[in-house]
Design a protein around this motif. Structure first.
Motif, short mmCIF file in Angstrom:
data_model
loop_
_atom_site.label_atom_id
_atom_site.label_comp_id
_atom_site.label_asym_id
_atom_site.label_seq_id
_atom_site.Cartn_x
_atom_site.Cartn_y
_atom_site.Cartn_z
N TYR A 15 49.41 48.53 -19.14
CA TYR A 15 49.38 50.00 -19.19
C TYR A 15 50.78 50.40 -19.62
O TYR A 15 51.71 50.28 -18.81
N THR A 71 53.83 48.45 -18.16
CA THR A 71 53.42 47.68 -16.98
C THR A 71 52.42 46.61 -17.37
O THR A 71 51.38 46.91 -17.95
N ALA A 99 49.62 44.40 -16.15
CA ALA A 99 48.73 44.33 -14.99
C ALA A 99 48.09 42.95 -14.85
O ALA A 99 47.79 42.50 -13.75
N PRO A 159 46.27 40.61 -2.91
CA PRO A 159 46.84 41.88 -2.43
C PRO A 159 46.64 43.03 -3.43
O PRO A 159 46.39 42.78 -4.61
N SER A 160 46.77 44.26 -2.96
CA SER A 160 46.62 45.44 -3.83
C SER A 160 47.62 45.37 -4.98
O SER A 160 48.74 44.89 -4.82
N GLY A 161 47.18 45.84 -6.13
CA GLY A 161 48.07 45.93 -7.28
C GLY A 161 48.19 44.65 -8.08
O GLY A 161 49.01 44.55 -8.99
N CYS A 162 47.36 43.64 -7.78
CA CYS A 162 47.51 42.36 -8.47
C CYS A 162 46.59 42.25 -9.70
O CYS A 162 46.58 41.22 -10.37
N GLY A 163 45.81 43.28 -10.00
CA GLY A 163 45.07 43.31 -11.26
C GLY A 163 43.57 43.08 -11.17
O GLY A 163 42.89 42.98 -12.19
N LYS A 164 43.03 43.06 -9.95
CA LYS A 164 41.59 42.77 -9.80
C LYS A 164 40.73 43.85 -10.45
O LYS A 164 39.81 43.56 -11.21
N THR A 165 41.05 45.11 -10.16
CA THR A 165 40.28 46.22 -10.74
C THR A 165 40.45 46.27 -12.25
O THR A 165 39.49 46.51 -12.99
N THR A 166 41.66 46.01 -12.70
CA THR A 166 41.91 46.02 -14.15
C THR A 166 41.00 45.02 -14.85
O THR A 166 40.41 45.33 -15.89
N ILE A 169 41.75 54.91 -21.07
CA ILE A 169 43.15 55.13 -20.69
C ILE A 169 44.02 54.90 -21.93
O ILE A 169 44.08 53.79 -22.46
P1 ADP Z 1 44.16 45.85 -7.77
O1 ADP Z 1 42.76 46.28 -8.10
O2 ADP Z 1 44.29 44.38 -7.57
O3 ADP Z 1 44.71 46.61 -6.61
P2 ADP Z 1 44.91 47.16 -10.26
O4 ADP Z 1 44.18 46.49 -11.35
O5 ADP Z 1 44.38 48.48 -9.80
O6 ADP Z 1 45.10 46.18 -9.03
O7 ADP Z 1 46.42 47.41 -10.70
C1 ADP Z 1 47.20 46.40 -11.35
C2 ADP Z 1 48.51 47.04 -11.83
O8 ADP Z 1 48.23 47.96 -12.87
C3 ADP Z 1 49.26 47.84 -10.77
O9 ADP Z 1 50.65 47.63 -11.01
C4 ADP Z 1 48.87 49.25 -11.05
O10 ADP Z 1 49.88 50.14 -10.65
C5 ADP Z 1 48.69 49.26 -12.56
N1 ADP Z 1 47.68 50.25 -13.00
C6 ADP Z 1 46.37 50.26 -12.65
N2 ADP Z 1 45.73 51.30 -13.22
C7 ADP Z 1 46.65 51.95 -13.96
C8 ADP Z 1 46.63 53.12 -14.82
N3 ADP Z 1 45.50 53.80 -15.01
N4 ADP Z 1 47.77 53.48 -15.42
C9 ADP Z 1 48.92 52.78 -15.22
N5 ADP Z 1 49.02 51.70 -14.45
C10 ADP Z 1 47.91 51.28 -13.82
#
Ligand code: ADP
Ligand code: MG
Length: 264
Positions: free
Chosen positions: A26, A29, A31, A50-57, A69
């Motif tokens: 992003y 950043t 991800a 842990p949160s923020g490690c890229g699972k949702t991405t 996005i």
């Molecule tokens: P998880 O699901 O494991 O908590 P995410 O995939 O949500 O992790 O996030 C991975 C990284 O990408 C984090 O550093 C988060 O801040 C960043 N991130 C996620 N979504 C966005 C977005 N829409 N814009 C900018 N950064 C993002």
């Protein structure tokens, strides 16, 4: 070269999803960094970390939800049922892809209309069918999601009057209306009571007979109970992946050991 390509696609046909050297950013950043993973058919794969490690991405990259996005960039390839999803990019291709992949989020998101209307919406949009024809399909999906017995005879009740756990099961039933062979669940039980959580776990175990499932969960017991395979993410990388029993009982890395024992 040609024969290599066809070998490649034959190999990936055996998997529901093949993720190859995927890096996601992003803006500045990163991800996900150089992630590769094969998701087998008819199994449950859990993503932990842990949160923020890229699972949702990663989940949202599979059905191209991150395309919306502007700062999002992806490298590498994601093959769904053997097809590179980023190589086919007309809006029709994307719509077709999303019909093959059901997605469920942490917060249930039913529409403020009746239970029946919620269920009929996806089929109405895609097949422009007659509501009547899909009513029995809707009842079947309500039974699959263990909701039918709780709301029987009240299909015209507003979906928002249901409990959170019931709303989530309605959303899963709604996703099932399109018979997606692949389903992605992003922390589906994080906000739910134990009884709904249990019913959803039962449902997932039933669904995997015919479908390939990925579930992001922060609940280690849940992963152990239902997942055939587990991948551990940390800071944008997959640190370990394999059979769930192996991952939890014989972690290879110190990071994973610390994560599953809660010393993080
Ligand atoms: P998880 O699901 O494991 O908590 P995410 O995939 O949500 O992790 O996030 C991975 C990284 O990408 C984090 O550093 C988060 O801040 C960043 N991130 C996620 N979504 C966005 C977005 N829409 N814009 C900018 N950064 C993002
Ligand atoms: Mg997430």
């Amino acid at each position: 070269m040609d024969s290599m390509n066809s070998m490649d696609s034959m190999d990936s046909m055996e998997h529901a999803i093949a993720i190859k050297n995927v890096t996601c950013r992003y803006g500045s950043t990163t991800a996900l960094q150089d992630v590769s993973l094969d998701i087998p058919k008819n199994a449950i794969y859990s993503f932990i970390g842990p949160s923020g490690c890229g699972k949702t991405t990663l989940l949202r990259s599979i059905n191209r939800l991150n395309d919306m996005i502007p700062s999002f960039r992806i490298e590498g390839s994601i093959l769904v049922e053997g097809k590179d999803v980023y190589a086919h990019s007309t809006s029709e291709d994307t719509a077709k892809l999303r019909r093959r992949i059901g997605m469920i989020f942490q917060q249930p998101n039913p529409l403020p209309s009746s239970i029946l209307k919620n269920l009929l919406l996806p089929v109405k949009e895609h097949y422009k069918g007659k509501e009547k024809d899909y009513r029995s399909l809707a009842l079947e999906k309500l039974k699959l999601s263990f909701l039918y017995e709780e709301i029987a005879g009240q299909l015209n009740q507003n979906a928002l009057s249901l409990s959170g756990g019931q709303q989530q099961r309605l959303c899963i039933a709604r996703a099932l209306m399109l018979e997606p062979p692949i389903m992605l669940f992003d922390e589906p039980c994080s906000a739910l009571d134990p009884i709904s959580t249990f019913k959803i776990e039962e449902m997932l175990i039933n669904l995997k007979k015919e479908r390939s499932i990925i579930i992001v969960t922060h609940n280690m017991e849940q992963a152990l109970r239902i997942a055939d395979y587990t991948a551990f993410f940390y800071q944008g990388k997959i640190i370990e992946a394999g059979e769930t029993g192996q991952i939890f009982r014989r972690p290879k890395t110190d990071l994973l050991k610390r994560y599953i024992t809660g010393r993080f």
